[in-house]
Design a protein around this motif. Structure first.
Motif, PDB file in Angstrom:
ATOM      1  N   TRP A  26     -13.475  -0.713  -0.130  1.00  0.00           N
ATOM      2  CA  TRP A  26     -12.272  -1.286   0.477  1.00  0.00           C
ATOM      3  C   TRP A  26     -11.352  -0.152   0.920  1.00  0.00           C
ATOM      4  CZ3 TRP A  26      -7.514  -0.372  -1.857  1.00  0.00           C
ATOM      5  CH2 TRP A  26      -7.567   0.180  -3.131  1.00  0.00           C
ATOM      6  N   TRP A  27     -10.332  -0.499   1.682  1.00  0.00           N
ATOM      7  CA  TRP A  27      -9.416   0.480   2.250  1.00  0.00           C
ATOM      8  C   TRP A  27      -8.000  -0.072   2.280  1.00  0.00           C
ATOM      9  CZ3 TRP A  27     -13.546  -1.597   5.049  1.00  0.00           C
ATOM     10  CH2 TRP A  27     -13.214  -2.657   5.885  1.00  0.00           C
ATOM     11  N   VAL A  28      -7.046   0.834   2.489  1.00  0.00           N
ATOM     12  CA  VAL A  28      -5.651   0.440   2.661  1.00  0.00           C
ATOM     13  C   VAL A  28      -5.378   0.248   4.150  1.00  0.00           C
ATOM     14  CG1 VAL A  28      -3.227   1.049   2.265  1.00  0.00           C
ATOM     15  CG2 VAL A  28      -4.959   1.641   0.554  1.00  0.00           C
ATOM     16  N   HIS A  29      -5.485   1.324   4.928  1.00  0.00           N
ATOM     17  CA  HIS A  29      -5.289   1.270   6.377  1.00  0.00           C
ATOM     18  C   HIS A  29      -6.459   1.954   7.061  1.00  0.00           C
ATOM     19  CE1 HIS A  29      -1.193  -0.197   6.019  1.00  0.00           C
ATOM     20  NE2 HIS A  29      -0.932   0.771   5.163  1.00  0.00           N
ATOM     21  N   ILE A  39     -14.461   4.658  12.793  1.00  0.00           N
ATOM     22  CA  ILE A  39     -13.378   4.017  12.059  1.00  0.00           C
ATOM     23  C   ILE A  39     -13.518   4.427  10.602  1.00  0.00           C
ATOM     24  CG2 ILE A  39     -12.294   1.843  11.354  1.00  0.00           C
ATOM     25  CD1 ILE A  39     -12.031   2.464  14.365  1.00  0.00           C
ATOM     26  N   GLY A  40     -12.457   5.020  10.068  1.00  0.00           N
ATOM     27  CA  GLY A  40     -12.437   5.458   8.681  1.00  0.00           C
ATOM     28  C   GLY A  40     -11.160   5.012   8.004  1.00  0.00           C
ATOM     29  N   CYS A  41     -11.167   5.079   6.684  1.00  0.00           N
ATOM     30  CA  CYS A  41      -9.983   4.668   5.917  1.00  0.00           C
ATOM     31  C   CYS A  41      -8.996   5.819   5.794  1.00  0.00           C
ATOM     32  CB  CYS A  41     -10.397   4.123   4.548  1.00  0.00           C
ATOM     33  SG  CYS A  41     -11.406   5.226   3.549  1.00  0.00           S
ATOM     34  N   CYS A  42      -7.731   5.475   5.641  1.00  0.00           N
ATOM     35  CA  CYS A  42      -6.634   6.437   5.598  1.00  0.00           C
ATOM     36  C   CYS A  42      -6.620   7.236   4.295  1.00  0.00           C
ATOM     37  CB  CYS A  42      -5.303   5.721   5.775  1.00  0.00           C
ATOM     38  SG  CYS A  42      -4.818   4.722   4.346  1.00  0.00           S
ATOM     39  N   ASP A  43      -5.756   8.235   4.255  1.00  0.00           N
ATOM     40  CA  ASP A  43      -5.652   9.094   3.081  1.00  0.00           C
ATOM     41  C   ASP A  43      -4.996   8.426   1.885  1.00  0.00           C
ATOM     42  OD1 ASP A  43      -7.041  11.095   4.309  1.00  0.00           O
ATOM     43  OD2 ASP A  43      -5.309  12.380   4.682  1.00  0.00           O
ATOM     44  N   SER A  44      -4.414   7.251   2.055  1.00  0.00           N
ATOM     45  CA  SER A  44      -3.925   6.482   0.905  1.00  0.00           C
ATOM     46  C   SER A  44      -5.057   5.700   0.251  1.00  0.00           C
ATOM     47  CB  SER A  44      -2.832   5.496   1.330  1.00  0.00           C
ATOM     48  OG  SER A  44      -1.688   6.186   1.755  1.00  0.00           O
ATOM     49  N   SER A  45      -6.135   5.484   0.981  1.00  0.00           N
ATOM     50  CA  SER A  45      -7.293   4.747   0.489  1.00  0.00           C
ATOM     51  C   SER A  45      -8.051   5.579  -0.543  1.00  0.00           C
ATOM     52  CB  SER A  45      -8.233   4.402   1.648  1.00  0.00           C
ATOM     53  OG  SER A  45      -7.572   3.614   2.610  1.00  0.00           O
ATOM     54  N   PRO A  46      -8.763   4.931  -1.459  1.00  0.00           N
ATOM     55  CA  PRO A  46      -9.484   5.673  -2.494  1.00  0.00           C
ATOM     56  C   PRO A  46     -10.462   6.721  -1.960  1.00  0.00           C
ATOM     57  CG  PRO A  46      -9.406   3.357  -3.063  1.00  0.00           C
ATOM     58  CD  PRO A  46      -8.858   3.486  -1.663  1.00  0.00           C
ATOM     59  N   SER A  47     -11.139   6.423  -0.847  1.00  0.00           N
ATOM     60  CA  SER A  47     -12.197   7.325  -0.381  1.00  0.00           C
ATOM     61  C   SER A  47     -11.809   8.256   0.764  1.00  0.00           C
ATOM     62  CB  SER A  47     -13.429   6.513   0.018  1.00  0.00           C
ATOM     63  OG  SER A  47     -13.939   5.827  -1.109  1.00  0.00           O
ATOM     64  N   GLN A  48     -10.718   8.013   1.453  1.00  0.00           N
ATOM     65  CA  GLN A  48     -10.185   8.911   2.483  1.00  0.00           C
ATOM     66  C   GLN A  48     -11.237   9.326   3.516  1.00  0.00           C
ATOM     67  OE1 GLN A  48      -8.545  12.018  -0.029  1.00  0.00           O
ATOM     68  NE2 GLN A  48      -6.737  10.793  -0.453  1.00  0.00           N
ATOM     69  N   ILE A 113      -4.666   3.806  -5.266  1.00  0.00           N
ATOM     70  CA  ILE A 113      -4.372   4.479  -4.003  1.00  0.00           C
ATOM     71  C   ILE A 113      -3.760   5.853  -4.234  1.00  0.00           C
ATOM     72  CG2 ILE A 113      -4.203   2.320  -2.736  1.00  0.00           C
ATOM     73  CD1 ILE A 113      -1.170   2.565  -2.824  1.00  0.00           C
ATOM     74  N   HIS A 114      -3.833   6.659  -3.182  1.00  0.00           N
ATOM     75  CA  HIS A 114      -3.306   8.032  -3.236  1.00  0.00           C
ATOM     76  C   HIS A 114      -1.901   8.077  -2.684  1.00  0.00           C
ATOM     77  CE1 HIS A 114      -7.233   9.813  -4.149  1.00  0.00           C
ATOM     78  NE2 HIS A 114      -7.701   8.841  -3.408  1.00  0.00           N
TER      79      HIS A 114
END
Length: 114
Positions: A26-29, A39-48, A113-114
């Motif tokens: 899952w992702w935040v943004h 398309i990738g998840c943001c740096d607040s997301s667990p996997s960045q 989240i980060h």
């Protein structure tokens, strides 16, 4: 930057983070690579995954893949970047929740989240 950091022919790789979708994560943004459309998840997301893609692929410019957001970011300069409109779609589906995707976000997501 050796090659043009923005490719006006590149379309988004999907509606969600490529790596998170493959791992049922899952992702935040979401962020869209301006060079290849990843398309990738943001740096607040667990996997960045967006910043990891930028580093590994050498594609430093991303744009938001969130509804209503039109900004670009340059990971090399750690600053905003002035970029053109990219091919549609401009954002993930509006019915996709944030964080997302539906059904995969843990109840304690805020603690992860980060």
């Amino acid at each position: 930057m050796s090659e043009d950091p923005i490719n006006l022919a590149a379309v988004p790789s999907g509606a969600g983070c490529v790596e998170c979708d493959a791992a049922s994560g899952w992702w935040v943004h979401l962020r869209r690579c301006a060079q290849c459309g990843h398309i990738g998840c943001c740096d607040s997301s667990p996997s960045q995954h967006a910043s990891a893609h930028a580093a590994s692929a050498g594609h430093p410019i991303v744009t938001s893949f969130e509804p209503g957001e039109t900004w670009f970011w340059d990971y090399e300069s750690s600053d905003y970047y002035d970029g053109p409109a990219l091919p549609d779609p401009q954002h993930h589906p509006v019915d996709q929740p944030v964080p997302g995707p539906a059904g995969r976000v843990p109840a304690d997501w805020r603690a992860q989240i980060h």
